[in-house]
Design a protein around this motif. Structure first.
Motif, mmCIF file in Angstrom:
data_model
loop_
_atom_site.group_PDB
_atom_site.id
_atom_site.type_symbol
_atom_site.label_atom_id
_atom_site.label_comp_id
_atom_site.label_asym_id
_atom_site.label_seq_id
_atom_site.Cartn_x
_atom_site.Cartn_y
_atom_site.Cartn_z
ATOM 1 N N LEU A 240 47.465 -41.103 -44.672
ATOM 2 C CA LEU A 240 48.000 -40.328 -43.553
ATOM 3 C C LEU A 240 48.225 -38.879 -43.959
ATOM 4 O O LEU A 240 47.946 -37.958 -43.171
ATOM 5 C CB LEU A 240 49.312 -40.949 -43.078
ATOM 6 N N LEU A 241 48.713 -38.657 -45.167
ATOM 7 C CA LEU A 241 48.891 -37.289 -45.644
ATOM 8 C C LEU A 241 47.561 -36.540 -45.676
ATOM 9 O O LEU A 241 47.497 -35.348 -45.388
ATOM 10 C CB LEU A 241 49.513 -37.290 -47.048
ATOM 11 N N ALA A 242 46.494 -37.238 -46.044
ATOM 12 C CA ALA A 242 45.179 -36.595 -46.106
ATOM 13 C C ALA A 242 44.676 -36.202 -44.718
ATOM 14 O O ALA A 242 43.864 -35.279 -44.592
ATOM 15 C CB ALA A 242 44.177 -37.527 -46.781
ATOM 16 N N GLY A 243 45.139 -36.899 -43.677
ATOM 17 C CA GLY A 243 44.660 -36.618 -42.339
ATOM 18 C C GLY A 243 45.453 -35.578 -41.573
ATOM 19 O O GLY A 243 45.051 -35.192 -40.475
ATOM 20 N N ILE A 244 46.561 -35.117 -42.126
ATOM 21 C CA ILE A 244 47.375 -34.111 -41.432
ATOM 22 C C ILE A 244 46.671 -32.759 -41.474
ATOM 23 O O ILE A 244 46.242 -32.307 -42.542
ATOM 24 C CB ILE A 244 48.769 -34.003 -42.084
ATOM 25 N N PRO A 245 46.520 -32.057 -40.361
ATOM 26 C CA PRO A 245 45.864 -30.743 -40.365
ATOM 27 C C PRO A 245 46.608 -29.747 -41.243
ATOM 28 O O PRO A 245 47.841 -29.780 -41.362
ATOM 29 C CB PRO A 245 45.909 -30.326 -38.892
ATOM 30 N N ALA B 244 49.680 -28.338 -53.620
ATOM 31 C CA ALA B 244 49.728 -29.587 -54.389
ATOM 32 C C ALA B 244 49.947 -30.779 -53.471
ATOM 33 O O ALA B 244 49.310 -31.830 -53.630
ATOM 34 C CB ALA B 244 50.836 -29.508 -55.437
ATOM 35 N N ILE B 245 50.852 -30.635 -52.510
ATOM 36 C CA ILE B 245 51.091 -31.721 -51.559
ATOM 37 C C ILE B 245 49.827 -32.033 -50.772
ATOM 38 O O ILE B 245 49.543 -33.202 -50.447
ATOM 39 C CB ILE B 245 52.250 -31.347 -50.619
ATOM 40 N N MET B 246 49.024 -31.024 -50.487
ATOM 41 C CA MET B 246 47.818 -31.229 -49.703
ATOM 42 C C MET B 246 46.709 -31.898 -50.500
ATOM 43 O O MET B 246 45.926 -32.684 -49.947
ATOM 44 C CB MET B 246 47.325 -29.890 -49.152
ATOM 45 N N ILE B 247 46.601 -31.617 -51.794
ATOM 46 C CA ILE B 247 45.500 -32.185 -52.577
ATOM 47 C C ILE B 247 45.861 -33.539 -53.188
ATOM 48 O O ILE B 247 44.960 -34.273 -53.606
ATOM 49 C CB ILE B 247 45.038 -31.221 -53.688
ATOM 50 N N ILE B 248 47.139 -33.859 -53.252
ATOM 51 C CA ILE B 248 47.549 -35.144 -53.838
ATOM 52 C C ILE B 248 46.878 -36.333 -53.141
ATOM 53 O O ILE B 248 46.394 -37.252 -53.826
ATOM 54 C CB ILE B 248 49.086 -35.265 -53.818
#
Length: 324
Positions: A125-130, A185-189
């Motif tokens: 879900l984090l990966a799908g957030i714009p 970092a939060i976005m690439i995790i």
């Protein structure tokens, strides 16, 4: 017609001819798909190179080494956004890679089965957030938190230390290099941890069970069995995250500060190539201005290409060492 072909039933020969025709059609379709990728890549690079040629011709190598960015005086140079791009990406990797490794190990080796599904779903879900959502959250929620609670502590405790203190000096503005690096970092995790999780799951169970039978702990199994067995794919996932960090635009634009200056302190605002393009492309009213922005885009393209090419060479070398 040969004797072997003549001896075959008519239906079999027709099926072979149709199969050969289908193979040729399939070959040309997939070849076209592969060439499309190369053509798109070449077209993008050529477009940026042609548009940015005026800037390189006007400023020469000074475009890469200078720090001035003044649209009014028609003076442009790209060192500041290049510096900001590299610093924020490195910060994101320093923070994100260990956390991603911990998430992947927890999901595959430590967590109960009832917990693995929800955590894995949360990562996806984090990966799908714009990215713009990350940027808005970073500006309105995370930046004030950094300004009130995190940056003052870092400045007070680490600022006086010789050497590294210069990285944590200044005012607690909230936005800046450090905040941008954490948001990145939060976005690439999610991307890195997903790759690590998937490759950890394909490690043969016999290898791990043999290690446990010899008395190894979970830490020793992860260190000596899981990671060495999957290190090629793990490195590939790390570089995939780095490529995402280098090219991220909106989230960085919200929290980086968008100022054309180079400061050693991570608390200070700055800018990146992607943020500069997002902020100023609509305002570029003359050819030299647009050419300078295109030149920045070409530099980002080249940097990303070099990073991914280095990753590919590293993966090939690692595979060769393992005899693959």
């Amino acid at each position: 017609m040969s004797e072997a072909s003549a001896s075959l039933p008519a239906g079999v020969g027709l099926k072979r001819r149709h199969g050969a025709t289908g193979d040729r059609i399939f070959y040309w379709i997939v070849l076209g798909c592969g060439l499309f990728v190369l053509a798109a890549l070449l077209a993008a690079a050529t477009s940026m190179a042609l548009t940015g040629f005026q800037a390189f011709r006007t400023f020469g190598l000074g475009f890469l080494t200078g720090t001035e960015w003044d649209p009014v005086a028609q003076q442009f140079s790209g060192l500041v956004p290049i510096y900001g791009t590299l610093v924020t990406s490195v910060l994101a990797m320093i923070i994100g890679v260990p956390i991603s490794l911990g998430i992947a190990v927890f999901i595959t080796e430590v967590a109960p089965r009832s917990v693995r599904g929800p955590i894995g779903g949360a990562v996806e879900l984090l990966a799908g957030i714009p990215s713009i959502i990350y940027g808005m959250w970073g500006l309105f929620t995370f930046a004030p938190f950094m300004s009130d609670y995190v940056q003052p502590v870092l400045i007070d405790w680490l600022g006086p230390i010789p050497g590294i203190g210069a990285l944590f000096s200044g005012a607690p503005l909230g936005i800046g290099m450090l905040t941008s690096g954490i948001v990145l970092a939060i976005m690439i995790i999610p991307f890195i941890s997903s790759v690590m999780r998937d490759v950890f799951l394909v490690v043969p169970a016999q290898l791990k069970e043999s290690a446990y039978a010899l008395g190894s702990t979970k830490w020793e199994v992860v260190r000596d069995i899981v990671i060495p067995h999957t290190r090629t794919a793990v490195v590939g996932g790390i570089f995939l995250g780095l490529g995402r960090a280098l090219g991220e635009t909106m989230a960085v634009t919200f929290v980086l500060g968008n100022t054309h200056n180079i400061a050693l302190s991570l608390m200070e605002p700055g800018t990146s190539i992607a943020a500069t393009l997002a902020n100023e492309f609509a305002e570029a009213s003359d050819d030299l201005y647009r050419s300078s922005l295109a030149a920045l885009g070409l530099i980002l393209f080249v940097v990303t290409f070099i990073v991914l090419a280095a990753a590919k060479l590293m993966l090939l070398r690692m595979a060769k060492q393992r005899g693959e």
